[in-house]
Design a protein around this motif. Sequence first.
Motif, PDB file in Angstrom:
ATOM      1  N   MET A  43      37.936  27.643  78.324  1.00 26.87           N
ATOM      2  CA  MET A  43      36.614  27.871  77.765  1.00 26.87           C
ATOM      3  C   MET A  43      36.600  27.620  76.259  1.00 26.87           C
ATOM      4  O   MET A  43      35.551  27.471  75.651  1.00 26.87           O
ATOM      5  CB  MET A  43      36.162  29.303  78.081  1.00 26.87           C
ATOM      6  CG  MET A  43      34.671  29.503  78.066  1.00 26.87           C
ATOM      7  SD  MET A  43      34.193  31.131  78.671  1.00 26.87           S
ATOM      8  CE  MET A  43      34.612  30.994  80.406  1.00 26.87           C
ATOM      9  N   PHE A  44      37.781  27.576  75.646  1.00 26.53           N
ATOM     10  CA  PHE A  44      37.848  27.210  74.234  1.00 26.53           C
ATOM     11  C   PHE A  44      38.955  26.180  74.054  1.00 26.53           C
ATOM     12  O   PHE A  44      39.916  26.121  74.804  1.00 26.53           O
ATOM     13  CB  PHE A  44      38.064  28.431  73.328  1.00 26.53           C
ATOM     14  CG  PHE A  44      39.349  29.180  73.567  1.00 26.53           C
ATOM     15  CD1 PHE A  44      40.469  28.928  72.795  1.00 26.53           C
ATOM     16  CD2 PHE A  44      39.430  30.159  74.549  1.00 26.53           C
ATOM     17  CE1 PHE A  44      41.653  29.614  73.002  1.00 26.53           C
ATOM     18  CE2 PHE A  44      40.600  30.858  74.763  1.00 26.53           C
ATOM     19  CZ  PHE A  44      41.721  30.585  73.993  1.00 26.53           C
ATOM     20  N   GLU A  45      38.755  25.338  73.052  1.00 25.88           N
ATOM     21  CA  GLU A  45      39.684  24.236  72.776  1.00 25.88           C
ATOM     22  C   GLU A  45      39.872  24.133  71.266  1.00 25.88           C
ATOM     23  O   GLU A  45      39.144  24.761  70.483  1.00 25.88           O
ATOM     24  CB  GLU A  45      39.096  22.911  73.280  1.00 25.88           C
ATOM     25  CG  GLU A  45      38.834  22.804  74.766  1.00 25.88           C
ATOM     26  CD  GLU A  45      39.979  22.153  75.521  1.00 25.88           C
ATOM     27  OE1 GLU A  45      41.017  21.844  74.895  1.00 25.88           O
ATOM     28  OE2 GLU A  45      39.837  21.949  76.742  1.00 25.88           O
ATOM     29  N   ASN A  46      40.822  23.314  70.867  1.00 26.32           N
ATOM     30  CA  ASN A  46      40.951  22.974  69.461  1.00 26.32           C
ATOM     31  C   ASN A  46      39.642  22.353  68.969  1.00 26.32           C
ATOM     32  O   ASN A  46      39.040  21.521  69.655  1.00 26.32           O
ATOM     33  CB  ASN A  46      42.112  21.978  69.292  1.00 26.32           C
ATOM     34  CG  ASN A  46      42.418  21.690  67.843  1.00 26.32           C
ATOM     35  OD1 ASN A  46      41.632  21.061  67.142  1.00 26.32           O
ATOM     36  ND2 ASN A  46      43.576  22.133  67.394  1.00 26.32           N
ATOM     37  N   PHE A  47      39.183  22.754  67.815  1.00 28.62           N
ATOM     38  CA  PHE A  47      37.909  22.284  67.260  1.00 28.62           C
ATOM     39  C   PHE A  47      37.815  20.755  67.261  1.00 28.62           C
ATOM     40  O   PHE A  47      36.757  20.182  67.544  1.00 28.62           O
ATOM     41  CB  PHE A  47      37.740  22.818  65.832  1.00 28.62           C
ATOM     42  CG  PHE A  47      36.503  22.346  65.122  1.00 28.62           C
ATOM     43  CD1 PHE A  47      35.288  23.006  65.295  1.00 28.62           C
ATOM     44  CD2 PHE A  47      36.537  21.245  64.275  1.00 28.62           C
ATOM     45  CE1 PHE A  47      34.139  22.567  64.640  1.00 28.62           C
ATOM     46  CE2 PHE A  47      35.393  20.805  63.620  1.00 28.62           C
ATOM     47  CZ  PHE A  47      34.195  21.476  63.811  1.00 28.62           C
ATOM     48  N   ASP A  48      38.934  20.090  66.969  1.00 31.38           N
ATOM     49  CA  ASP A  48      38.919  18.625  66.848  1.00 31.38           C
ATOM     50  C   ASP A  48      38.605  17.932  68.167  1.00 31.38           C
ATOM     51  O   ASP A  48      38.132  16.787  68.161  1.00 31.38           O
ATOM     52  CB  ASP A  48      40.257  18.124  66.310  1.00 31.38           C
ATOM     53  CG  ASP A  48      40.484  18.527  64.864  1.00 31.38           C
ATOM     54  OD1 ASP A  48      39.482  18.824  64.185  1.00 31.38           O
ATOM     55  OD2 ASP A  48      41.651  18.561  64.420  1.00 31.38           O
TER      56      ASP A  48
END
Length: 435
Positions: A43-48
């Motif tokens: 549900m979350f990833e590295n911003f890039d």
Amino acid sequence: MKYQRPKGTADILPDDAKKWNYVEETARMLFEDYRYHEIRTPMFENFDVFSRTSGDTSDVVTKEMYDFDDKGGRHMSLRPEGTAGVVRAFVENKLYGPEHPRPVKVFYMGSMFRYERPQSGRQREFHQIGVEAFGSNEPELDVEVIAMGMDLLKHFGLSDLRLEINTLGDKQSRDAYRQALIDFLEPHFDELSDDSKVRLHKNPLRVLDSKDKRDKEIVKDAPSILDYLNEDSKRHFDRVKSLLDALKIPYVIDPDMVRGLDYYSHTIFEIMVNSKSLGEGYTTICAGGRYNGLVEQLGGPEMPGIGFGLGMERLMLLMDAQDVTFPVLDQLDVYVVGIGEQTSVETLQIVQALRANGFSADRDYLDRKPKAQFKTANRLNAQYTITIGESELESKKANVKQMTSGKEVAVPLADITQDFDDVINKYFNDDEEID
């Protein structure tokens, strides 16, 4: 202190959750028919992952992403859309390898997050169903994805659908159009909105997607992408149109459509519905397109892709507005009525045995009188009741009643707990079985 859900989120209560489950299961079955298989990503990833794929001038990156630094100092983001995470998983897990037959077809379902003004059908936490297919550049795959989106919405009972398509061409065509658009917009620079001024030289196609009234007026006379397509891009788009015609899928070409994210190329599309529940006129419910180049951006090999996304909240609003009938998926097979405190153990044993044999079963947990228990069985539309009291305990039998016909018979407890299907076939209609 009064606790409330965060702004822009919603509680999906049990009655609504049944409808959501129906929609999700219908989508799963249809996708499997098309040989798309489920993938689940974080549900979350590295911003890039999102900033690189969505484009640093997109509203998603500049205004809407929920991003944060975690305790390790890593810049993370809650996912604002599904495609980038799926592409990252595709690359990281080497699904492009020779052991994976192409095209690699996947679908996903889950929560997405965007910080925007909540409104009907649009929340800060929203739910999306999407598909992605990797490894084929053929127009036939474009059309399969479009046809599947149309098929899915029709399965949900929606009517008055409108398919709009466009092409952004390949890189060569897009670069030529990009320069033509800059040349057209530069004389109007001072009239553009602040956002469009920033985007003009970074990604001028996004100016066409502006919601600002002044920008809309300016771009009305902008050149069309269709006039800048090279032969390969024209051939691809012409093939898409002819295949849609062959499948008898009506469409409208919208040369101003650009989509909101930077990674699209060649075919893009939106499926729209005419419903006042989402505003006047036609409103987009499902959208997507081809994104050749996105896999390479995230470190993978050259690998074309195409997909679409569908917002669950908007879909549910539309289904309610069009009075779509949802099937009853929570049928209660048996309600067990216990008369007297001494029957409590036996009623619990019966419901557990029935559940183990594949039946939905329930009993009283409020120490109510038999009359109240029968009322509950009626209210829950139980197909059968099983009643047990002191005399039934002694005879090791229970009374089984078919609620629709009113027929009631005494049945050995052992028969009920061992094979209730056989009880139904033996004492009631031979052709009636509970699934």
